[in-house]
Write a protein that holds these residues in place. Sequence first.
Motif, PDB file in Angstrom:
ATOM      1  N   PHE A  13     -10.578   2.901  16.457  1.00  0.00           N
ATOM      2  CA  PHE A  13     -11.622   2.445  15.536  1.00  0.00           C
ATOM      3  C   PHE A  13     -10.982   1.694  14.367  1.00  0.00           C
ATOM      4  N   SER A  14     -11.347   0.414  14.214  1.00  0.00           N
ATOM      5  CA  SER A  14     -10.749  -0.347  13.120  1.00  0.00           C
ATOM      6  C   SER A  14     -11.716  -1.335  12.471  1.00  0.00           C
ATOM      7  N   GLU A  15     -12.962  -1.407  12.976  1.00  0.00           N
ATOM      8  CA  GLU A  15     -13.903  -2.364  12.392  1.00  0.00           C
ATOM      9  C   GLU A  15     -15.339  -1.997  12.768  1.00  0.00           C
ATOM     10  N   GLY A  16     -16.288  -2.642  12.074  1.00  0.00           N
ATOM     11  CA  GLY A  16     -17.707  -2.554  12.415  1.00  0.00           C
ATOM     12  C   GLY A  16     -18.290  -1.156  12.395  1.00  0.00           C
ATOM     13  N   ILE A  21     -18.814   4.915  11.293  1.00  0.00           N
ATOM     14  CA  ILE A  21     -19.054   6.275  11.781  1.00  0.00           C
ATOM     15  C   ILE A  21     -17.886   7.192  11.407  1.00  0.00           C
ATOM     16  N   TYR A  22     -16.663   6.698  11.628  1.00  0.00           N
ATOM     17  CA  TYR A  22     -15.464   7.486  11.317  1.00  0.00           C
ATOM     18  C   TYR A  22     -15.426   7.834   9.834  1.00  0.00           C
ATOM     19  N   LYS A  23     -15.684   6.837   8.996  1.00  0.00           N
ATOM     20  CA  LYS A  23     -15.641   7.059   7.547  1.00  0.00           C
ATOM     21  C   LYS A  23     -16.714   8.042   7.089  1.00  0.00           C
ATOM     22  N   LEU A  92     -11.686  17.095  17.452  1.00  0.00           N
ATOM     23  CA  LEU A  92     -12.864  16.272  17.720  1.00  0.00           C
ATOM     24  C   LEU A  92     -12.422  14.848  18.017  1.00  0.00           C
ATOM     25  N   SER A  93     -12.620  14.419  19.265  1.00  0.00           N
ATOM     26  CA  SER A  93     -12.306  13.047  19.658  1.00  0.00           C
ATOM     27  C   SER A  93     -13.580  12.221  19.545  1.00  0.00           C
ATOM     28  N   LEU A  94     -13.561  11.246  18.628  1.00  0.00           N
ATOM     29  CA  LEU A  94     -14.769  10.455  18.359  1.00  0.00           C
ATOM     30  C   LEU A  94     -14.949   9.281  19.313  1.00  0.00           C
ATOM     31  N   HIS A 175     -28.460  12.382  16.987  1.00  0.00           N
ATOM     32  CA  HIS A 175     -29.012  11.108  16.530  1.00  0.00           C
ATOM     33  C   HIS A 175     -28.172  10.608  15.359  1.00  0.00           C
ATOM     34  N   PRO A 176     -27.766   9.331  15.384  1.00  0.00           N
ATOM     35  CA  PRO A 176     -26.905   8.838  14.299  1.00  0.00           C
ATOM     36  C   PRO A 176     -27.615   8.840  12.956  1.00  0.00           C
TER      37      PRO A 176
END
Length: 367
Positions: A13-16, A21-23, A92-94, A175-176
């Motif tokens: 994960f490095s963009e968009g 989500i990661y942040k 937790l693997s995202l 749900h996001p």
Amino acid sequence: MHKKTIIISAINFSEGGPLTIYKECLKYLEENFLEEYKIVALVHNRNLFSEYESKIEFIEFKDSKKSYLKRMYYEYFYFKKLSKKLKPYLWLSLHDMTPNVTADKKVVYCHNPMMFYKMTKEERKKSFKLFLFSKFYKYIYKINIKKNNYVIVQQNWIRKEFKKAFGIENVIVAHPEVNLEDLKLDTDMEVEKNSFIYPSFPRVFKNFEVICKAAEILETKNIKNFKAYLTIDGSENIYSKEITEKYSKLECIKFIGLQSRENLMKYYNKTETVIFPSKIETWGLPITEAKEFKKKLILADLPYAHETLGNYQNVFFFNPDSAEELAAKMESVITEKNINFDGNICKNIEQPHCNNWKELFEIVLKK
């Protein structure tokens, strides 16, 4: 007091959207879990997470995106050694893969729905890489999936497919938590009568051509008092080039290309109706955004669209393979005759189900 360790992993994960989500995940952990847990984040580039660096430990994998072989080496070999060293309570693997690790609790978050999409022969020709990728993903998901305490997906239809495909029951529907703060509603902007927009990046399953075919049907009937804005201009890829070349003569189709976030807000404000004909999605963010703008909606009659939309009245659904059906719905909006919206009612989703990071971590960390 000895703190238990939580490892969050998403080294690609490095963009968009994925980076967001990661942040958001790390933000929630930083605000609520630091007293009880040590948080370790495995990332592609730690500089992207500088706001959390004082309280969260980062381990960087700068070469993780060089190739899938490199990624698989980390997930299935190196992380085993790392997990033995760090002894995590939760791993937790995202990002879709279930790593080969040792942990008290193992959870994987699966985003990509492509293995469930049946591409036509024509689509395979246009995007053979995507076809191979969709087949490959089935095996990526399958490796170690039964070793997880939980598998997380974003919608109920995907949960049903995962249960069927992999013979598992421990699937959470999460749900996001969509951040709508940057939506700029401008009530003073005049809405352009009989205007439609489809905001998306051109991939074969995004189904841009059904809007072009519907517009062609309407123009043949001499209905030309409308505009349909499509966020492609032919420069993006072969798929968009074919569409723009084939339908360039249509008066009512406006190929506006990919838009900045700021420009997209202007289009949301000025257009009357949002069309979303995509054939497969994990969520479908423009649906959520259009709902916030209180727009008329014409959506693919598929489970993802119903679940994403929730309770809403001003919506038509149509068969995404039928340009005739879409043309009829567009004509209703244009002529303002027979506007009898289908409406949509939110269905209850069986547990385990959550709507935010708080609820999700309550489920996965429950003793």
